[in-house]
Design an enzyme around this catalytic site. Structure first.
Site, mmCIF file in Angstrom:
data_model
loop_
_atom_site.group_PDB
_atom_site.id
_atom_site.type_symbol
_atom_site.label_atom_id
_atom_site.label_comp_id
_atom_site.label_asym_id
_atom_site.label_seq_id
_atom_site.Cartn_x
_atom_site.Cartn_y
_atom_site.Cartn_z
ATOM 1 N N HIS A 55 0.850 -1.193 0.000
ATOM 2 C CA HIS A 55 0.000 0.000 0.000
ATOM 3 C C HIS A 55 0.886 1.242 0.000
ATOM 4 O O HIS A 55 2.075 1.185 0.339
ATOM 5 C CB HIS A 55 -0.904 0.006 1.226
ATOM 6 C CG HIS A 55 -2.002 -1.008 1.171
ATOM 7 N ND1 HIS A 55 -3.148 -0.893 1.937
ATOM 8 C CD2 HIS A 55 -2.150 -2.156 0.450
ATOM 9 C CE1 HIS A 55 -3.945 -1.910 1.686
ATOM 10 N NE2 HIS A 55 -3.361 -2.703 0.804
ATOM 11 N N GLU A 57 1.012 3.881 1.972
ATOM 12 C CA GLU A 57 1.582 4.275 3.258
ATOM 13 C C GLU A 57 2.731 3.358 3.669
ATOM 14 O O GLU A 57 3.777 3.833 4.134
ATOM 15 C CB GLU A 57 0.498 4.269 4.346
ATOM 16 C CG GLU A 57 -0.603 5.293 4.133
ATOM 17 C CD GLU A 57 -1.772 4.793 3.294
ATOM 18 O OE1 GLU A 57 -2.816 5.444 3.314
ATOM 19 O OE2 GLU A 57 -1.639 3.751 2.604
ATOM 20 N N CYS A 85 -5.957 2.329 5.719
ATOM 21 C CA CYS A 85 -6.638 1.083 6.061
ATOM 22 C C CYS A 85 -6.075 0.560 7.393
ATOM 23 O O CYS A 85 -5.076 1.090 7.897
ATOM 24 C CB CYS A 85 -6.427 0.053 4.953
ATOM 25 S SG CYS A 85 -4.765 -0.665 4.930
ATOM 26 N N CYS A 88 -2.271 -0.271 7.209
ATOM 27 C CA CYS A 88 -1.433 0.927 7.129
ATOM 28 C C CYS A 88 -1.454 1.702 8.436
ATOM 29 O O CYS A 88 -0.424 2.225 8.864
ATOM 30 C CB CYS A 88 -1.881 1.796 5.965
ATOM 31 S SG CYS A 88 -1.562 1.024 4.359
#
Length: 158
Positions: A55, A57, A85, A88
């Site tokens: 992801h 992040e 999310c 993250c």
């Protein structure tokens, strides 16, 4: 919002657009700022790397930690194109970032097919009520390693 904060958020949004246009992954981008300098960048790379943890992040945290040669980013701020999310968010807390700025909400993400609400719901459930079965085994053997860790004179706390 200051002009600098606007500039940083626009960079996170730019990365989200760039990654999407280049078919690197979903429409998510992130930067990490320390003392007015961008020290980490990332965009979603899940589909291009076949890595569900890639992801924006997490990628930005990895980039910043590599560049700064440290595993905690407690003097840094994170700018992301979308509310993080659960995975993250966990990574952000482990890295000890001091603040999160985000543009789109998780409801906005759900409206385009990226829903993580079920994960938030799963986390609050008792272990035996979760969708993915989870079972504890070999506790004593696992604890031996933990005990060895506590005896290790040169362990690095975090």
């Amino acid at each position: 919002m200051t002009e600098d904060q606007k500039k940083y958020m626009l960079e996170a949004i730019r990365l989200s657009s760039e990654g999407m246009r280049l078919d690197i992954g979903g429409p998510f981008g992130c930067i990490i700022v320390r003392n007015g300098e961008i020290v980490g960048k990332g965009n979603n790379q899940v589909t291009s790397t076949n890595d569900p943890t890639a992801h924006a992040e997490v990628s930005a945290i990895r980039d910043a930690c590599r560049r700064l040669n440290m595993f905690q980013l407690d003097d840094c701020e994170l700018y992301t194109s979308c509310e993080p999310c659960p995975m993250c968010l966990g990574a952000i807390y482990w890295a000890k970032l001091r603040k999160i700025y985000y543009a789109c909400t998780r409801k906005d993400a759900a409206s385009i097919g990226f829903s993580d609400d079920y994960i938030y719901q799963e986390i609050s459930k008792e272990l035996n009520q979760r969708m993915i079965p989870i079972e504890q085994v070999m506790h004593e053997e696992g604890m031996q390693v933990f005990n060895d860790w506590m005896k290790k004179p040169n362990r690095i706390e975090y």
